[in-house]
Design a protein around this motif. Structure first.
Motif, PDB file in Angstrom:
ATOM      1  N   GLY A   1       1.785  25.611  12.681  1.00 27.67           N
ATOM      2  CA  GLY A   1       1.903  24.315  13.329  1.00 27.67           C
ATOM      3  C   GLY A   1       3.349  23.885  13.430  1.00 27.67           C
ATOM      4  O   GLY A   1       4.163  24.256  12.596  1.00 27.67           O
TER       5      GLY A   1
ATOM      6  N   GLY B   1      -0.611  26.334  21.274  1.00 31.40           N
ATOM      7  CA  GLY B   1      -1.803  25.947  20.523  1.00 31.40           C
ATOM      8  C   GLY B   1      -2.781  27.075  20.286  1.00 31.40           C
ATOM      9  O   GLY B   1      -3.984  26.845  20.149  1.00 31.40           O
TER      10      GLY B   1
ATOM     11  N   ARG C   1       4.547  20.926  12.944  1.00 29.93           N
ATOM     12  CA  ARG C   1       4.938  20.061  11.837  1.00 29.93           C
ATOM     13  C   ARG C   1       5.163  20.852  10.550  1.00 29.93           C
ATOM     14  O   ARG C   1       5.918  20.438   9.687  1.00 29.93           O
ATOM     15  CB  ARG C   1       3.927  18.941  11.634  1.00 29.93           C
ATOM     16  N   ASP C   2       4.525  22.037  10.431  1.00 30.58           N
ATOM     17  CA  ASP C   2       4.715  22.870   9.250  1.00 30.58           C
ATOM     18  C   ASP C   2       6.094  23.523   9.231  1.00 30.58           C
ATOM     19  O   ASP C   2       6.612  23.862   8.173  1.00 30.58           O
ATOM     20  CB  ASP C   2       3.627  23.945   9.177  1.00 30.58           C
TER      21      ASP C   2
ATOM     22  N   PRO D   1      -5.292  27.091  16.391  1.00 28.53           N
ATOM     23  CA  PRO D   1      -5.779  25.782  15.947  1.00 28.53           C
ATOM     24  C   PRO D   1      -6.292  25.836  14.506  1.00 28.53           C
ATOM     25  O   PRO D   1      -6.982  26.768  14.115  1.00 28.53           O
ATOM     26  CB  PRO D   1      -6.902  25.459  16.935  1.00 28.53           C
TER      27      PRO D   1
ATOM     28  N   ILE E   1       2.564  29.457  19.191  1.00 25.03           N
ATOM     29  CA  ILE E   1       2.322  28.241  18.398  1.00 25.03           C
ATOM     30  C   ILE E   1       2.371  27.020  19.314  1.00 25.03           C
ATOM     31  O   ILE E   1       1.473  26.173  19.282  1.00 25.03           O
ATOM     32  CB  ILE E   1       3.353  28.116  17.257  1.00 25.03           C
ATOM     33  N   ARG E   2       3.405  26.932  20.144  1.00 21.16           N
ATOM     34  CA  ARG E   2       3.543  25.798  21.068  1.00 21.16           C
ATOM     35  C   ARG E   2       2.352  25.710  22.015  1.00 21.16           C
ATOM     36  O   ARG E   2       1.963  24.614  22.421  1.00 21.16           O
ATOM     37  CB  ARG E   2       4.846  25.908  21.860  1.00 21.16           C
TER      38      ARG E   2
END
Length: 195
Positions: free
Chosen positions: A124, A115, A126-127, A118, A112-113
């Motif tokens: 994410g 990316g 923020r999720d 996408p 995740i970090r």
């Protein structure tokens, strides 16, 4: 464990709707899950039935398929960050793919970090931040629930809390030195399809 499992699921965007539908159809208040009175045998029985209808608990169905043992000893244990890092996701295709086959939250968090997903709303930073913020500031999160076979006591497989575990490794600086987890131990868990 049953009460904690339901607390974790009703707290989830993915599962809350189904549990709330079942509670409404039974004329039960959400508080039977959110604030369980473990001294009330009738409420405990209802929660077992609810988890059975929702996830197959005690019925040999769904997540708790026929190979999930009938007898499991449940303990509340404190896991260090290092021990928590070795807890595996269930052997389900989605989690296998996300973790590149390792079933480890730290591996999925690293992807995740980096990316690698996408546009995926479930992958994410923020999720996952609201979960991490609750770990830091409260209210307390439901405890994770894992199982292990008596023959492999150091091989823990997560039963409930996959998204929370992922968030913990996306924001490891917020993890306490030890985290309380429900751990179920039984013979024959190695035959359970998700182990």
């Amino acid at each position: 464990m049953v009460a904690e499992f339901l607390r974790g699921e009703i707290d989830s965007d993915r599962w809350a709707t189904r549990i709330l539908e079942l509670l409404r159809s039974d004329g039960r208040a959400r508080s039977i899950v959110d604030h369980p009175d473990l001294e009330d045998p009738g409420a405990n029985d209802y929660r077992r039935v609810l988890l059975g209808r929702f996830r197959g608990w005690g019925r040999g169905e769904g997540m708790f398929s026929e190979w999930f043992p009938e007898w499991v000893r449940w303990d509340l244990v404190a896991l260090t960050t290092e021990e928590l890092a070795q807890v595996r996701y269930i052997a389900w295709d989605w989690w296998l793919e996300r973790s590149s086959g390792s079933r480890l939250a730290a591996d999925y968090a690293a992807r995740i970090r980096a990316g690698e997903f996408p546009g995926d709303p479930e992958a994410g930073l923020r999720d996952h931040w609201p979960i991490a913020r609750r770990l830091r500031d409260g209210p307390p999160l439901p405890r994770l629930i894992a199982v292990r076979d008596v023959r492999r006591p150091d091989f823990l497989v997560l039963v409930e809390g996959h998204v929370r575990l992922t968030a913990f490794f996306l924001f490891p600086e917020l993890l306490p030195a030890e985290l309380e987890v429900f751990v179920g131990t039984a013979e024959g868990l190695n035959r359970w399809g998700l182990y």
